[in-house]
Write an enzyme that holds these catalytic residues in place. Structure first.
Site, PDB file in Angstrom:
ATOM      1  N   LEU A  92     -27.756  36.498  -4.258  1.00  0.00           N
ATOM      2  CA  LEU A  92     -26.577  37.278  -4.651  1.00  0.00           C
ATOM      3  C   LEU A  92     -26.865  38.769  -4.574  1.00  0.00           C
ATOM      4  O   LEU A  92     -26.050  39.539  -4.055  1.00  0.00           O
ATOM      5  CB  LEU A  92     -26.134  36.881  -6.059  1.00  0.00           C
ATOM      6  CG  LEU A  92     -24.811  37.486  -6.559  1.00  0.00           C
ATOM      7  CD1 LEU A  92     -24.079  36.489  -7.466  1.00  0.00           C
ATOM      8  CD2 LEU A  92     -25.028  38.784  -7.325  1.00  0.00           C
ATOM      9  N   HIS A  93     -28.017  39.181  -5.080  1.00  0.00           N
ATOM     10  CA  HIS A  93     -28.344  40.604  -5.110  1.00  0.00           C
ATOM     11  C   HIS A  93     -28.507  41.182  -3.701  1.00  0.00           C
ATOM     12  O   HIS A  93     -28.004  42.274  -3.404  1.00  0.00           O
ATOM     13  CB  HIS A  93     -29.623  40.820  -5.918  1.00  0.00           C
ATOM     14  CG  HIS A  93     -29.467  40.482  -7.362  1.00  0.00           C
ATOM     15  ND1 HIS A  93     -30.533  40.164  -8.177  1.00  0.00           N
ATOM     16  CD2 HIS A  93     -28.360  40.390  -8.151  1.00  0.00           C
ATOM     17  CE1 HIS A  93     -30.099  39.903  -9.398  1.00  0.00           C
ATOM     18  NE2 HIS A  93     -28.786  40.035  -9.400  1.00  0.00           N
ATOM     19  N   LEU A  94     -29.196  40.452  -2.839  1.00  0.00           N
ATOM     20  CA  LEU A  94     -29.377  40.931  -1.467  1.00  0.00           C
ATOM     21  C   LEU A  94     -28.053  40.964  -0.707  1.00  0.00           C
ATOM     22  O   LEU A  94     -27.795  41.886   0.072  1.00  0.00           O
ATOM     23  CB  LEU A  94     -30.382  40.043  -0.730  1.00  0.00           C
ATOM     24  CG  LEU A  94     -31.863  40.289  -1.038  1.00  0.00           C
ATOM     25  CD1 LEU A  94     -32.742  39.252  -0.351  1.00  0.00           C
ATOM     26  CD2 LEU A  94     -32.288  41.698  -0.632  1.00  0.00           C
TER      27      LEU A  94
END
Length: 258
Positions: A187-189
């Site tokens: 999700l963060h990437l």
């Protein structure tokens, strides 16, 4: 002595409350208040599973979780870091794009696309981990700051080559892995990659049209005028000069990276 100390504390709290309500843009205040309220409620009620992002919630057609997961947190540290990220990063973004456009973006593609990527990863890994927290938003904002959407923030840092700044934006989520080594890195990437693409003005079609935003603000002008610190489209265009929503087009990010 105790009375004097109490008066000082009361004055300081009053000053901070006034600063919070009268100086910080509207969307930032709303997100911060919702985060605080849900953080308190979470102490007494198990709301993480209901508001959090997971494959189980998707199967049960809890589609609201695609939008609510940034507003709840697992623990005190993530709660405090989330609030800190909001106060440091969101106000400048909201002043640049306006309140309505910011709402549309952060409860739209900047939030939903990373959420979908996370759910796909959960399906592939057969994981039912629940993701909550504002980390995706924070990484999105950091990526856009690094890519010169806000060129006056850290001029020395932004003198670095563009490729280096892109690498820094992509590395930022990886640095958090020792604290949370899990599938949330997807999700963060994804949030960072989407923000980089947006910074290069390749996702303009996701932005609400400026003419529509102006129509909404004109239609509800009596209500909007009474709301403190609402940033209109016109104010956003003035704030950014030649930035993401030019006055002549009010719906384009055509300038890309400032």
């Amino acid at each position: 002595m105790a009375i004097e100390l109490g008066e000082r504390i009361s004055t300081s709290v009053g000053f901070l409350a006034e600063l919070f309500l009268m100086k910080i843009p509207l969307f930032t205040v709303i997100v911060a208040l919702l985060t605080i309220i849900l953080g308190i409620v979470n102490i007494f009620l198990p709301i993480v599973d209901f508001f959090g992002l997971s494959w189980h919630n998707l199967i049960n057609i809890r589609l609201h979780t695609l939008n609510t997961y940034p507003l709840v947190h697992h623990g005190v540290i993530s709660f405090i870091l989330g609030l800190l990220g909001i106060f440091l990063l969101m106000p400048r973004f909201e002043r640049r794009y306006g309140t309505l456009c910011t709402i549309a973006m952060f409860f739209g593609f900047l939030e939903v696309i990373p959420a979908i990527a996370y759910l796909i990863a959960c399906y592939v890994a057969e994981s039912d981990d629940v993701y909550v927290g504002i980390g995706g938003w924070v990484y999105s904002l950091l990526a856009m700051y690094l890519l010169n959407l806000f060129g006056d923030l850290h001029p020395k840092l932004l003198n670095l080559p563009q490729v280096v700044r892109m690498a820094l934006a992509l590395v930022a989520p990886v640095l958090g892995l020792p604290l949370d080594f899990s599938i949330t890195i997807v999700l963060h990437l994804t949030a960072v990659v989407i923000s980089i693409i947006f910074s290069f003005a390749y996702m303009d079609f996701f932005l609400p049209r400026g003419g529509f935003l102006v129509w909404v603000e004109t239609k509800f002008s009596k209500i909007i005028d009474a709301i403190p610190n609402y940033i209109s489209v016109t104010e956003a265009a003035y704030y950014q000069a030649d930035g993401a929503i030019p006055i002549q087009d009010l719906g384009s990010n055509s300038s890309g990276i400032v």
